[in-house]
Design a protein around this motif. Structure first.
Motif, short mmCIF file in Angstrom:
data_model
loop_
_atom_site.label_atom_id
_atom_site.label_comp_id
_atom_site.label_asym_id
_atom_site.label_seq_id
_atom_site.Cartn_x
_atom_site.Cartn_y
_atom_site.Cartn_z
N THR A 243 -11.55 0.78 -10.49
CA THR A 243 -11.90 -0.58 -10.05
C THR A 243 -12.94 -1.20 -10.97
O THR A 243 -12.84 -2.38 -11.34
CB THR A 243 -12.43 -0.54 -8.60
N ARG A 244 -13.94 -0.41 -11.36
CA ARG A 244 -14.98 -0.92 -12.28
C ARG A 244 -14.36 -1.33 -13.61
O ARG A 244 -14.77 -2.34 -14.21
CB ARG A 244 -16.03 0.17 -12.52
N TYR A 245 -13.39 -0.57 -14.07
CA TYR A 245 -12.75 -0.86 -15.35
C TYR A 245 -11.91 -2.14 -15.26
O TYR A 245 -11.97 -3.01 -16.15
CB TYR A 245 -11.87 0.32 -15.78
N LYS A 246 -11.12 -2.25 -14.19
CA LYS A 246 -10.19 -3.38 -14.07
C LYS A 246 -10.89 -4.66 -13.64
O LYS A 246 -10.53 -5.76 -14.07
CB LYS A 246 -9.09 -3.01 -13.06
N TYR A 247 -11.92 -4.51 -12.75
CA TYR A 247 -12.62 -5.69 -12.22
C TYR A 247 -14.14 -5.47 -12.36
O TYR A 247 -14.82 -5.11 -11.40
CB TYR A 247 -12.28 -5.92 -10.74
N PRO A 248 -14.68 -5.68 -13.55
CA PRO A 248 -16.10 -5.37 -13.81
C PRO A 248 -17.07 -6.11 -12.90
O PRO A 248 -18.17 -5.60 -12.62
CB PRO A 248 -16.29 -5.80 -15.27
N ASP A 249 -16.69 -7.30 -12.43
CA ASP A 249 -17.61 -8.10 -11.60
C ASP A 249 -17.38 -7.90 -10.10
O ASP A 249 -18.02 -8.57 -9.29
CB ASP A 249 -17.46 -9.58 -11.95
N MET A 250 -16.49 -7.01 -9.72
CA MET A 250 -16.15 -6.81 -8.30
C MET A 250 -17.17 -5.90 -7.63
O MET A 250 -17.55 -4.86 -8.17
CB MET A 250 -14.74 -6.23 -8.18
N LYS A 251 -17.61 -6.29 -6.44
CA LYS A 251 -18.50 -5.44 -5.65
C LYS A 251 -17.66 -4.45 -4.84
O LYS A 251 -16.60 -4.79 -4.33
CB LYS A 251 -19.37 -6.28 -4.70
N ILE A 252 -18.19 -3.24 -4.74
CA ILE A 252 -17.50 -2.20 -3.98
C ILE A 252 -18.31 -1.90 -2.72
O ILE A 252 -19.50 -1.56 -2.80
CB ILE A 252 -17.32 -0.93 -4.83
N ILE A 253 -17.66 -2.00 -1.58
CA ILE A 253 -18.30 -1.73 -0.29
C ILE A 253 -17.46 -0.70 0.45
O ILE A 253 -16.24 -0.85 0.55
CB ILE A 253 -18.49 -3.03 0.53
N VAL A 254 -18.10 0.35 0.95
CA VAL A 254 -17.36 1.45 1.57
C VAL A 254 -17.99 1.84 2.90
O VAL A 254 -19.15 1.54 3.20
CB VAL A 254 -17.30 2.69 0.65
#
Length: 367
Positions: A243-254
């Protein structure tokens, strides 16, 4: 099925409900709801299918829905659209004048089933032999009534993913160590966030009745039951990397039921309500990868078209046991509410319910 809860034998859904069209099923739900009015209350968990959630009188997590059921004293019939342990909690908290139904008795929880009473009693005896009276048991509300009862009878309390930190702090004010059931990941994440080193956490393996720890057992502060959520454990470090590679500006919430290494690499972690609130408050145009159950993720995608939302694991499936509750089962359950031979009633044994309620009340008092 919890052998210590008094449950009627499960009966398979009649074929006619499987043959009904969606329109017929939806019309029947509306008809029954109109007929029964305030006598009927349908709580729906966040992870339920849209076809079921559309008819819920309230949506939320398991404890909130059980509490709302108890507060709704006009309701004689509580048709709980969730899984088995949730309906048990609703029965524990509601009055004798209210009856709790589960539309499909096969709707269980693999995590809750990873800790049964026999295993827990054996573990407790062995741990007492090692540590004496220095341990307080805590159980996630995602556990059977029998486990809640065990914890309640031994001075412990339940926790939710929202108040776990508060309750772990409380537990350490009572005793030197805690036994955390049944989800090792929530226990580990909570304790680590409170500053307890990972090398002071051991795992209790209920399959072979052993304490898994490399070192001096006297240094152990947290004993984690070797259980997990089958959905949340499927989010991986590789998912985060991709996810970091494909969408560098995306926040990850788990969700904190995810593995520790996944939580550490994410931007945010919290309960289902925490995740929902974070997305609702997020700026339009923001991008999110969410690590939780797929029905909820899809609902958040539908409800927030102004945001770019994906599942952290693109191959994730919905919770299989939660999805046993579908529209045909809901209609069948509603049709049989007033049937004396109803097969889908959840009724917890009075002694078990009493001690389980103690565990719940300690949580509510201290969180």
């Amino acid at each position: 099925m919890n052998i210590l809860a008094s449950l009627q034998t499960n009966k398979m859904i009649p074929e006619k409900y499987k043959q009904m069209s969606r329109e017929e099923l939806e019309a029947r739900v509306i008809e029954v709801k109109n007929k029964l009015g305030s006598r009927l209350f349908i709580p729906g968990h966040h992870y339920q299918k849209d076809e079921v959630v559309q008819f819920a009188d309230a949506t939320g997590d398991s404890l909130k829905l059980a509490q709302l059921s108890a507060e709704n004293t006009e309701a004689e019939f509580i048709v709980f659209c969730g899984v088995h342990f949730m309906a048990e909690t609703a029965d524990i908290l509601t009055t004798e004048n209210q009856t709790v139904f589960l539309p499909d008795m096969r709707a269980g929880c693999s995590m809750a089933d990873m800790a049964d009473l026999g295993q827990t009693e054996r573990a407790w005896e062995k741990l007492q032999a090692i540590y004496g009276d220095t341990i307080l048991p805590l159980t996630y509300v995602n556990s059977t009534a029998a486990i809640k009862s065990f914890v309640g009878s031994n001075g412990g309390a339940t926790v939710t993913s929202s108040n776990a930190e508060t309750m772990v702090k409380w537990a350490f004010e009572q005793k030197e160590r805690i036994l955390f059931l049944p989800d090792q990941h929530l226990g580990r994440n909570t304790a680590a966030d409170l500053g307890i080193p990972l090398d002071e956490m051991a795992i209790w393996n209920p399959i072979n009745d052993t304490l898994e720890f490399d070192g001096d057992v006297s240094q152990v502060k947290v004993i984690l039951w070797k259980g997990h959520c089958s959905v949340h454990e499927n989010f991986t470090v590789q998912n985060v990397i991709d996810t970091r590679y494909k969408y560098p500006d995306m926040k990850i919430i788990v969700h904190p039921e995810c593995r520790r290494e996944v939580v550490e690499l994410s931007d945010m972690a919290g309960s289902t309500s925490y995740i929902i609130n974070a997305i609702e408050k997020a700026e339009s145009g923001s991008a999110w990868a969410i690590g939780t159950e797929m029905n909820l993720v899809n609902r958040l995608i539908q409800n927030h078209p102004d945001k770019h939302i994906i599942s952290l694991n693109p191959h994730m499936c919905p919770c299989l046991t939660m999805n046993r509750i579908d529209l045909p089962h809901l209609v069948w359950s509603l049709d049989t509410l007033e049937d004396e031979n109803n097969q889908n009633i959840i009724k917890v044994d009075a002694k078990i319910a009493g001690n389980a309620k103690l565990a719940l009340e300690r949580m509510l008092k201290n969180s």
